[in-house]
Design a protein around this motif. Structure first.
Motif, PDB file in Angstrom:
ATOM      1  N   ARG A  81       0.841  -1.210   0.000  1.00 47.37           N
ATOM      2  CA  ARG A  81       0.000   0.000   0.000  1.00 47.37           C
ATOM      3  C   ARG A  81       0.868   1.248   0.000  1.00 47.37           C
ATOM      4  N   ASN A  82       1.977   1.202   0.722  1.00 45.93           N
ATOM      5  CA  ASN A  82       2.873   2.350   0.742  1.00 45.93           C
ATOM      6  C   ASN A  82       3.570   2.541  -0.596  1.00 45.93           C
ATOM      7  N   GLU A  83       3.882   1.451  -1.267  1.00 47.30           N
ATOM      8  CA  GLU A  83       4.450   1.572  -2.611  1.00 47.30           C
ATOM      9  C   GLU A  83       3.455   2.245  -3.555  1.00 47.30           C
ATOM     10  N   GLU A  84       2.191   1.878  -3.430  1.00 45.88           N
ATOM     11  CA  GLU A  84       1.169   2.490  -4.274  1.00 45.88           C
ATOM     12  C   GLU A  84       1.003   3.971  -3.930  1.00 45.88           C
ATOM     13  N   THR A  85       1.077   4.294  -2.637  1.00 44.43           N
ATOM     14  CA  THR A  85       1.036   5.704  -2.234  1.00 44.43           C
ATOM     15  C   THR A  85       2.194   6.471  -2.843  1.00 44.43           C
ATOM     16  N   LEU A  86       3.373   5.862  -2.836  1.00 45.35           N
ATOM     17  CA  LEU A  86       4.537   6.528  -3.424  1.00 45.35           C
ATOM     18  C   LEU A  86       4.332   6.766  -4.916  1.00 45.35           C
ATOM     19  N   ARG A  87       3.776   5.814  -5.607  1.00 45.32           N
ATOM     20  CA  ARG A  87       3.504   6.016  -7.036  1.00 45.32           C
ATOM     21  C   ARG A  87       2.535   7.181  -7.248  1.00 45.32           C
ATOM     22  N   THR A  88       1.530   7.257  -6.385  1.00 44.92           N
ATOM     23  CA  THR A  88       0.586   8.375  -6.475  1.00 44.92           C
ATOM     24  C   THR A  88       1.295   9.701  -6.230  1.00 44.92           C
ATOM     25  N   LEU A  89       2.158   9.743  -5.226  1.00 45.64           N
ATOM     26  CA  LEU A  89       2.907  10.967  -4.922  1.00 45.64           C
ATOM     27  C   LEU A  89       3.798  11.368  -6.098  1.00 45.64           C
ATOM     28  N   ILE A  90       4.366  10.398  -6.760  1.00 40.61           N
ATOM     29  CA  ILE A  90       5.219  10.684  -7.919  1.00 40.61           C
ATOM     30  C   ILE A  90       4.392  11.313  -9.039  1.00 40.61           C
ATOM     31  N   LEU A  91       3.207  10.801  -9.268  1.00 38.49           N
ATOM     32  CA  LEU A  91       2.340  11.380 -10.298  1.00 38.49           C
ATOM     33  C   LEU A  91       1.913  12.794  -9.931  1.00 38.49           C
ATOM     34  N   ILE A  92       1.623  13.014  -8.642  1.00 39.16           N
ATOM     35  CA  ILE A  92       1.283  14.367  -8.187  1.00 39.16           C
ATOM     36  C   ILE A  92       2.469  15.304  -8.402  1.00 39.16           C
ATOM     37  N   ALA A  93       3.665  14.831  -8.050  1.00 36.51           N
ATOM     38  CA  ALA A  93       4.862  15.657  -8.213  1.00 36.51           C
ATOM     39  C   ALA A  93       5.066  16.027  -9.675  1.00 36.51           C
ATOM     40  N   ARG A  94       4.859  15.072 -10.555  1.00 33.28           N
ATOM     41  CA  ARG A  94       4.995  15.372 -11.986  1.00 33.28           C
ATOM     42  C   ARG A  94       3.994  16.444 -12.407  1.00 33.28           C
ATOM     43  N   LEU A  96       2.571  18.721 -10.598  1.00 41.66           N
ATOM     44  CA  LEU A  96       2.842  20.013  -9.965  1.00 41.66           C
ATOM     45  C   LEU A  96       4.263  20.514 -10.235  1.00 41.66           C
ATOM     46  N   GLU A  97       5.022  19.741 -11.036  1.00 37.93           N
ATOM     47  CA  GLU A  97       6.398  20.108 -11.400  1.00 37.93           C
ATOM     48  C   GLU A  97       7.297  20.207 -10.177  1.00 37.93           C
ATOM     49  N   ALA A  98       7.070  19.338  -9.207  1.00 37.80           N
ATOM     50  CA  ALA A  98       7.965  19.220  -8.054  1.00 37.80           C
ATOM     51  C   ALA A  98       9.026  18.180  -8.391  1.00 37.80           C
ATOM     52  N   PRO A  99      10.299  18.478  -8.186  1.00 39.96           N
ATOM     53  CA  PRO A  99      11.351  17.567  -8.644  1.00 39.96           C
ATOM     54  C   PRO A  99      11.512  16.292  -7.834  1.00 39.96           C
ATOM     55  N   GLY A 100      11.006  16.283  -6.590  1.00 36.85           N
ATOM     56  CA  GLY A 100      11.241  15.112  -5.746  1.00 36.85           C
ATOM     57  C   GLY A 100      10.113  14.831  -4.785  1.00 36.85           C
ATOM     58  N   VAL A 101      10.145  13.606  -4.229  1.00 37.41           N
ATOM     59  CA  VAL A 101       9.178  13.175  -3.224  1.00 37.41           C
ATOM     60  C   VAL A 101       9.932  12.624  -2.028  1.00 37.41           C
ATOM     61  N   ARG A 102       9.597  13.146  -0.838  1.00 36.68           N
ATOM     62  CA  ARG A 102      10.181  12.631   0.398  1.00 36.68           C
ATOM     63  C   ARG A 102       9.470  11.353   0.836  1.00 36.68           C
ATOM     64  N   VAL A 103      10.293  10.351   1.221  1.00 38.92           N
ATOM     65  CA  VAL A 103       9.770   9.136   1.849  1.00 38.92           C
ATOM     66  C   VAL A 103      10.554   8.889   3.133  1.00 38.92           C
ATOM     67  N   TYR A 104       9.998   8.031   3.966  1.00 39.50           N
ATOM     68  CA  TYR A 104      10.686   7.578   5.170  1.00 39.50           C
ATOM     69  C   TYR A 104      11.120   6.126   4.998  1.00 39.50           C
ATOM     70  N   GLY A 105      12.211   5.791   5.686  1.00 39.41           N
ATOM     71  CA  GLY A 105      12.534   4.374   5.803  1.00 39.41           C
ATOM     72  C   GLY A 105      11.500   3.719   6.711  1.00 39.41           C
ATOM     73  N   GLY A 106      11.284   4.348   7.857  1.00 32.49           N
ATOM     74  CA  GLY A 106      10.332   3.827   8.826  1.00 32.49           C
ATOM     75  C   GLY A 106      11.049   3.204  10.012  1.00 32.49           C
TER      76      GLY A 106
END
Length: 266
Positions: A81-94, A96-106
């Motif tokens: 589920r977190n991988e899917e969230t990351l993919r969604t964040l990447i699409l949002i970043a694209r 909005l023209e944001a160059p990167g997405v922050r993630v946590y190791g956890g």
């Protein structure tokens, strides 16, 4: 180097008001928090039209998206589920023209080696998707991953396209040797969080950058970053979202901006 701040500083403001502060204070960009609570944007793709048009019309650049996906947990379904969230964040970043997405190791809840392998597997699995969308995944030095011995386990296996979001105050707070961590991550630093703190009755109290009792060597780290050719964003992380007792962002952010601008222009 460019200067930004995280929208964590303004839990009481709307997205429009945060964007206005970015322009008025003179920051180069905004680190936009994207979280399920909707402050200031939810992890939904496509981005809702109102927010999309607001950000696009503001003229404010986004330094990155501060997401909350993490991958150390042993539960395979949760990690997926977190991988899917990351993919969604990447699409949002694209979008909005944001160059990167922050993630946590956890947080590590079983074994560091196993947790590191799970993080490596998940992030490497998303690396191609991120590159295809022109976005960099940046894992923050946070939780157990402020320690050089743990970071080394990760970096040995992480795809070279995965960057590091360096929060050096977190390293100092953990009592880790900052020089060791800087040397370890220097080739991967894509974004940097800046904050200062002192200890009050044994507890961390965040402060202005020039507080004489502050324990974070901001000047030294910026000199180091200059020396390795870092030209990304320094982002002020004033965590009023989590620490409501802190002074308002309107009082503190201009002080950080002035202080950091003087350092990077020295």
């Amino acid at each position: 180097m460019k200067l930004a701040f995280t929208s964590l500083a303004y839990p009481e403001l709307t997205l429009s008001e945060v964007l206005e502060r970015t322009r008025r204070f003179g920051f180069d960009g905004l680190e936009l928090r994207v979280a399920d609570d909707g402050q200031h944007l939810k992890p939904m793709y496509p981005v809702p039209r109102q927010e999309l048009e607001l950000i696009k019309s503001s003229g404010v650049r986004l330094s990155n998206l501060a997401g909350y996906a993490s991958f150390a947990m042993p539960n395979d379904q949760e990690r997926a589920r977190n991988e899917e969230t990351l993919r969604t964040l990447i699409l949002i970043a694209r979008e909005l023209e944001a160059p990167g997405v922050r993630v946590y190791g956890g947080r590590v809840i079983d074994d560091v080696d196993k947790a590191a392998e799970r993080i490596i597997t998940s992030l490497n699995r998303v690396a191609d998707f991120a590159e295809d969308n022109g976005v960099v995944i940046m894992m923050e030095t946070h939780d157990d991953w402020v320690k050089a011995v743990n970071l080394r386990k990760l970096l040995n296996g992480l795809d070279g396209r995965i960057g590091i979001l360096l929060d050096f105050a977190n390293v100092v707070a953990a009592g880790e040797n900052l020089d060791n961590v800087l040397e370890l991550v220097k080739d991967r630093v894509k974004h940097v969080h800046v904050k200062n703190f002192k200890l009050v009755n044994g507890k961390i109290r965040y402060t202005t950058p020039d507080d004489s009792a502050g324990l974070v060597p901001i000047r030294r780290v910026i000199d180091y970053l200059r020396g390795i050719g870092f030209n990304g964003y320094l982002s002020v992380e004033w965590e009023k979202k989590w620490h409501p007792e802190l002074e308002p962002g309107d009082e503190v952010l201009p002080k950080y901006l002035s202080y950091l601008r003087a350092l990077i222009n020295a």
